[in-house]
Write a protein that holds these residues in place. Structure first.
Motif, mmCIF file in Angstrom:
data_model
loop_
_atom_site.group_PDB
_atom_site.id
_atom_site.type_symbol
_atom_site.label_atom_id
_atom_site.label_comp_id
_atom_site.label_asym_id
_atom_site.label_seq_id
_atom_site.Cartn_x
_atom_site.Cartn_y
_atom_site.Cartn_z
ATOM 1 N N THR A 125 0.826 -1.201 0.000
ATOM 2 C CA THR A 125 0.000 0.000 0.000
ATOM 3 C C THR A 125 0.860 1.251 0.000
ATOM 4 N N GLN A 126 1.919 1.266 0.807
ATOM 5 C CA GLN A 126 2.823 2.423 0.826
ATOM 6 C C GLN A 126 3.434 2.671 -0.544
ATOM 7 N N ARG A 127 3.841 1.610 -1.213
ATOM 8 C CA ARG A 127 4.443 1.757 -2.537
ATOM 9 C C ARG A 127 3.451 2.399 -3.514
ATOM 10 N N LEU A 128 2.232 1.874 -3.509
ATOM 11 C CA LEU A 128 1.235 2.387 -4.439
ATOM 12 C C LEU A 128 0.861 3.829 -4.135
ATOM 13 N N ARG A 231 7.100 -5.009 -9.629
ATOM 14 C CA ARG A 231 7.660 -6.374 -9.594
ATOM 15 C C ARG A 231 7.580 -6.940 -8.188
ATOM 16 N N GLN A 232 7.840 -6.095 -7.203
ATOM 17 C CA GLN A 232 7.758 -6.544 -5.812
ATOM 18 C C GLN A 232 6.324 -6.922 -5.451
ATOM 19 N N LEU A 233 5.365 -6.134 -5.909
ATOM 20 C CA LEU A 233 3.959 -6.405 -5.616
ATOM 21 C C LEU A 233 3.470 -7.682 -6.290
ATOM 22 N N ALA A 234 4.044 -7.991 -7.443
ATOM 23 C CA ALA A 234 3.592 -9.151 -8.201
ATOM 24 C C ALA A 234 4.163 -10.464 -7.677
ATOM 25 N N LYS A 235 5.138 -10.400 -6.769
ATOM 26 C CA LYS A 235 5.734 -11.627 -6.253
ATOM 27 C C LYS A 235 4.718 -12.413 -5.441
ATOM 28 N N PRO A 244 1.015 -11.463 -2.841
ATOM 29 C CA PRO A 244 0.810 -10.979 -1.486
ATOM 30 C C PRO A 244 -0.259 -9.922 -1.451
ATOM 31 N N SER A 245 -0.905 -9.786 -0.305
ATOM 32 C CA SER A 245 -1.879 -8.716 -0.165
ATOM 33 C C SER A 245 -1.124 -7.393 -0.144
ATOM 34 N N LEU A 246 -1.818 -6.344 -0.557
ATOM 35 C CA LEU A 246 -1.162 -5.046 -0.637
ATOM 36 C C LEU A 246 -0.707 -4.564 0.730
ATOM 37 N N ALA A 247 -1.441 -4.925 1.757
ATOM 38 C CA ALA A 247 -1.081 -4.458 3.089
ATOM 39 C C ALA A 247 0.082 -5.240 3.680
ATOM 40 N N GLU A 248 0.338 -6.447 3.151
ATOM 41 C CA GLU A 248 1.369 -7.296 3.731
ATOM 42 C C GLU A 248 2.653 -7.338 2.940
#
Length: 250
Positions: A125-128, A231-235, A244-248
């Protein structure tokens, strides 16, 4: 004559529960999933909503994970294309504005920095949210640059104006893409009210040119960071096949 006898108390209790043990004539329907009439039907039917809800929740979770991976993959491609176009625009901008490509540019007010402290500790979430805030700012800054370029050169240099407008469209599209990712979190994107960059400072012509150079350089850096964030979010989560969930995340 066939005699009709009422079931014994034990048989009545078994029939009411819908789970009869012993008598094959009663067990077969229960084992085969056949709903028994009377009180037994209420027992069996009570399991249907629970099972259906679990199945729907699992399907929704899998669908959201697939949707997130798809959006991340598309976003990575968009960021790569945007960076390529911004690099080309930088070359054109430096040439048409008569600037030195190696010119040192001070930190520009209103331009978010792509560098992040403790990047690996950020949640999805922070990244987005940081990405969205950056591209919303770039959208306003590029619009200012486009207006200044038109005032300065008019139609004398349409190529530069078209290149600026094309990158502005890509930035707007990428901001919308980030909003779609945030909607998967059910919280949705934050409001833009009062979130714009500060008013354009009153600068001389040369200072405006340098400011534009700084905006484009930082935008190129953000395109790199955005691809890395996505890329990190898509792992997938450790030990699972889902994202992974956006919050985790990370």
């Amino acid at each position: 004559m066939v005699s009709c006898q009422a079931p014994s108390a034990e048989e009545g209790e078994s029939q009411a529960s819908g789970c009869v043990s012993g008598a094959p004539g009663w067990n077969a329907p229960a084992q085969q999933g056949i709903v028994l009439p009377g009180p037994g039907r209420r027992c069996a039917m009570s399991l249907v909503p629970v099972t259906a809800a679990r199945a729907m929740a699992a399907a929704d979770s899998a669908s959201a994970a697939l949707r997130r991976r798809d959006l991340c993959s598309r976003g990575i491609r968009l960021a790569g294309k945007m960076r390529s176009d911004v690099i080309d625009l930088l070359d054109t901008y430096v040439e048409r504005q008569g600037l030195d490509a190696s010119a040192s540019v001070a930190v520009v007010e209103g331009v978010p920095a792509a560098a992040a402290e403790r990047w690996d500790e950020q949640t999805g979430t922070q990244r987005l949210l940081e990405n969205l805030a950056a591209y919303r700012a770039f959208r306003a800054l590029l619009a200012q640059m486009l207006e200044e370029q038109r005032e300065q050169l008019g139609e004398a240099d349409p190529a530069l104006g078209r290149a600026l407008a094309a990158v502005l469209l890509q930035v707007s599209a990428f901001a919308y893409h980030l909003e779609e990712l945030l909607r998967l979190e059910s919280r949705g994107p934050p409001s833009e009210e009062g979130a714009g960059p500060p008013p354009a400072p009153h600068l001389g012509l040369f200072e405006r040119k340098l400011r534009g150079l700084g905006v484009l350089r930082e935008l190129a850096q953000w395109a790199v960071r955005s691809a890395r964030d996505l890329r990190q979010l898509a792992k997938p989560s450790p030990g699972s096949g889902s994202a992974p969930s956006l919050a985790e995340s990370p």
